[in-house]
Write a protein that holds these residues in place. Structure first.
Motif, PDB file in Angstrom:
ATOM      1  N   THR A   1      26.208  -4.703   8.193  1.00  0.00           N
ATOM      2  CA  THR A   1      24.749  -4.725   8.193  1.00  0.00           C
ATOM      3  C   THR A   1      24.235  -5.809   9.134  1.00  0.00           C
ATOM      4  N   GLY A   2      22.945  -5.711   9.457  1.00  0.00           N
ATOM      5  CA  GLY A   2      22.349  -6.685  10.372  1.00  0.00           C
ATOM      6  C   GLY A   2      22.310  -8.090   9.826  1.00  0.00           C
ATOM      7  N   GLY A   3      22.349  -8.226   8.496  1.00  0.00           N
ATOM      8  CA  GLY A   3      22.278  -9.556   7.902  1.00  0.00           C
ATOM      9  C   GLY A   3      23.614 -10.190   7.618  1.00  0.00           C
ATOM     10  N   PHE A   4      24.716  -9.566   8.081  1.00  0.00           N
ATOM     11  CA  PHE A   4      26.043 -10.042   7.714  1.00  0.00           C
ATOM     12  C   PHE A   4      26.278 -11.495   8.108  1.00  0.00           C
ATOM     13  N   HIS A   5      25.807 -11.905   9.291  1.00  0.00           N
ATOM     14  CA  HIS A   5      26.100 -13.255   9.794  1.00  0.00           C
ATOM     15  C   HIS A   5      25.037 -14.277   9.383  1.00  0.00           C
ATOM     16  N   THR A   6      24.099 -13.880   8.546  1.00  0.00           N
ATOM     17  CA  THR A   6      23.022 -14.784   8.147  1.00  0.00           C
ATOM     18  C   THR A   6      23.165 -15.156   6.681  1.00  0.00           C
ATOM     19  N   PRO A   7      23.457 -16.417   6.364  1.00  0.00           N
ATOM     20  CA  PRO A   7      23.572 -16.828   4.961  1.00  0.00           C
ATOM     21  C   PRO A   7      22.255 -16.601   4.218  1.00  0.00           C
ATOM     22  N   ASP A   8      22.352 -16.263   2.948  1.00  0.00           N
ATOM     23  CA  ASP A   8      21.150 -16.141   2.117  1.00  0.00           C
ATOM     24  C   ASP A   8      21.499 -16.501   0.683  1.00  0.00           C
ATOM     25  N   LYS A   9      20.493 -16.511  -0.188  1.00  0.00           N
ATOM     26  CA  LYS A   9      20.702 -16.945  -1.561  1.00  0.00           C
ATOM     27  C   LYS A   9      21.616 -15.994  -2.334  1.00  0.00           C
ATOM     28  N   GLY A  10      21.748 -14.768  -1.865  1.00  0.00           N
ATOM     29  CA  GLY A  10      22.618 -13.824  -2.545  1.00  0.00           C
ATOM     30  C   GLY A  10      24.095 -14.106  -2.369  1.00  0.00           C
ATOM     31  N   ASP A  11      24.451 -14.978  -1.418  1.00  0.00           N
ATOM     32  CA  ASP A  11      25.867 -15.252  -1.164  1.00  0.00           C
ATOM     33  C   ASP A  11      26.589 -15.787  -2.393  1.00  0.00           C
ATOM     34  N   ALA A  12      25.871 -16.454  -3.287  1.00  0.00           N
ATOM     35  CA  ALA A  12      26.510 -17.029  -4.471  1.00  0.00           C
ATOM     36  C   ALA A  12      27.006 -15.967  -5.433  1.00  0.00           C
ATOM     37  N   ALA A  13      26.362 -14.792  -5.431  1.00  0.00           N
ATOM     38  CA  ALA A  13      26.693 -13.748  -6.398  1.00  0.00           C
ATOM     39  C   ALA A  13      27.290 -12.503  -5.765  1.00  0.00           C
ATOM     40  N   ARG A  14      27.260 -12.406  -4.454  1.00  0.00           N
ATOM     41  CA  ARG A  14      27.650 -11.164  -3.782  1.00  0.00           C
ATOM     42  C   ARG A  14      29.167 -11.016  -3.681  1.00  0.00           C
ATOM     43  N   LEU A  15      29.627  -9.754  -3.694  1.00  0.00           N
ATOM     44  CA  LEU A  15      30.993  -9.407  -3.344  1.00  0.00           C
ATOM     45  C   LEU A  15      30.951  -8.540  -2.098  1.00  0.00           C
ATOM     46  N   TRP A  16      31.854  -8.800  -1.150  1.00  0.00           N
ATOM     47  CA  TRP A  16      31.909  -8.054   0.106  1.00  0.00           C
ATOM     48  C   TRP A  16      33.082  -7.086   0.082  1.00  0.00           C
ATOM     49  N   ASN A  17      32.842  -5.856   0.511  1.00  0.00           N
ATOM     50  CA  ASN A  17      33.872  -4.824   0.545  1.00  0.00           C
ATOM     51  C   ASN A  17      34.657  -4.938   1.847  1.00  0.00           C
ATOM     52  N   LEU A  18      35.895  -5.398   1.750  1.00  0.00           N
ATOM     53  CA  LEU A  18      36.704  -5.622   2.944  1.00  0.00           C
ATOM     54  C   LEU A  18      37.075  -4.323   3.643  1.00  0.00           C
ATOM     55  N   GLY A  19      37.036  -3.207   2.924  1.00  0.00           N
ATOM     56  CA  GLY A  19      37.374  -1.934   3.544  1.00  0.00           C
ATOM     57  C   GLY A  19      36.484  -1.586   4.719  1.00  0.00           C
ATOM     58  N   LEU A  20      35.273  -2.138   4.752  1.00  0.00           N
ATOM     59  CA  LEU A  20      34.359  -1.876   5.851  1.00  0.00           C
ATOM     60  C   LEU A  20      34.796  -2.568   7.139  1.00  0.00           C
ATOM     61  N   LYS A  21      35.828  -3.393   7.056  1.00  0.00           N
ATOM     62  CA  LYS A  21      36.433  -4.005   8.248  1.00  0.00           C
ATOM     63  C   LYS A  21      37.554  -3.138   8.827  1.00  0.00           C
ATOM     64  N   ILE A  22      37.976  -2.119   8.087  1.00  0.00           N
ATOM     65  CA  ILE A  22      39.015  -1.219   8.593  1.00  0.00           C
ATOM     66  C   ILE A  22      38.385  -0.279   9.616  1.00  0.00           C
TER      67      ILE A  22
END
Length: 316
Positions: free
Chosen positions: A227-248
């Motif tokens: 997503t466009g916001g991937f490289h921008t830290p935000d308050k959701g970073d504390a609770a978010r989980l990232w799906n690594l499969g999207l890097k495949i």
């Protein structure tokens, strides 16, 4: 140090002669040899597993693996007796084995008749370990409700399209409730700040990265991979989980083939802290995956698994 984390649906890991298991010892040995060869090649430090039908069958698999392994299994198998668990090169401490839906959920209808359901079909298991000295990893594994439908009388074909639609809805509601239950467990593991805690939730989610049920596990929207916001830290970073499969790479983003269509339904979801340490993520099949259909009994006794493992390497 490099740490490899992986998830794999082992497909009906039962002893010979058991229901849903291989019919002969030779078929069982061929299955274990195939599974062990893949695990030895991947060399995971932690492997979340699904569809363990008999704990003794898992121990037979571990006996074929290189090195020393620690295992833990959920105490809550489903009606087919399959459950989730972990294989690890490091000692494991079980921190949770959950089944009950959050208390705010009313029991769900899961069939045309029968008692409503208020718990996961297969328990979600959480463990802690130290893959690197002085660093604690919190990991959870699950196997959410399948999209493959079973109708009354253990049929795999509906009587009519109305029945198909109803049972697809029942499965969707159940998978959504199970995803919500695992998201609640993830919140506990994150402890309020995924920026500082090493947390991974893995398993067979039985749907793709953009499915609504899968996205329940992600937590706050805003900066998922791609997503466009991937490289921008935000308050959701504390609770978010990232799906690594999207890097495949898209052409390799397949962990199961259903009726000729490849799909990624096995996932590794990580906290912000682990995301910063990602080196690579990949599917680890030895060769082309078999194409399955809505009649799972057709693969009874087949070697290996109908799923590819999904693995990530991280550097500490």
């Amino acid at each position: 140090m490099r740490v490899t984390l992986a998830t794999w649906n082992l497909e009906n890991l039962f002893l010979p002669g058991e229901q849903d298991g291989p019919k002969t010892q030779a078929e069982f040995d061929a299955k274990l040899d195939s599974l062990a060869a893949t695990i030895d090649r991947l060399k995971p430090d932690l492997l979340g597993v699904q569809e363990v039908g008999n704990p003794d069958a898992l121990q037979d698999l571990v006996a074929r693996l290189d090195g020393t392994w620690h295992t833990e299994l959920s105490a809550h198998p489903d009606g087919r007796r399959i459950r989730v668990g972990f294989l690890s090169r490091h000692p494991l401490t079980v921190t949770a084995d959950v089944t009950a839906f959050p208390s705010q959920f009313a029991p769900l209808q899961t069939a045309d008749t029968g008692a409503p359901l208020n718990a996961m079909g297969r328990g979600g298991l959480a463990v802690s370990l130290e893959p690197v000295p002085g660093r604690t990893l919190h990991a959870a594994v699950c196997h959410l409700k399948s999209k493959l439908l079973t109708y009354p009388g253990n049929r795999h074909n509906p009587k009519n399209e109305g029945e198909r639609a109803r049972y697809a809805a029942y499965a969707l509601w159940r998978r959504g409730a199970e995803a919500t239950t695992m998201r609640a467990l993830a919140d506990e593991l994150l402890g309020g700040d995924g920026r500082t805690r090493d947390v991974i939730v893995m398993g067979d989610l039985n749907d793709t990265p953009l499915a609504a049920t899968t996205q329940i596990l992600y937590g706050p929207p805003g900066s998922q991979i791609g997503t466009g916001g991937f490289h921008t830290p935000d308050k959701g970073d504390a609770a978010r989980l990232w799906n690594l499969g999207l890097k495949i790479p898209v052409e390799h983003r397949v962990s199961r083939v259903f009726e000729g269509q490849g799909e990624l339904i096995d996932h590794l979801l990580v906290s912000h802290q682990l995301l910063q340490r990602l080196e690579e993520v990949f599917t680890g099949a030895d060769g082309p995956l078999p194409s399955i259909n809505a009649q799972p009994v057709e693969r009874q006794g087949a070697a290996g698994s109908d799923h590819a493992p999904v693995a990530a390497r991280l550097t500490f």
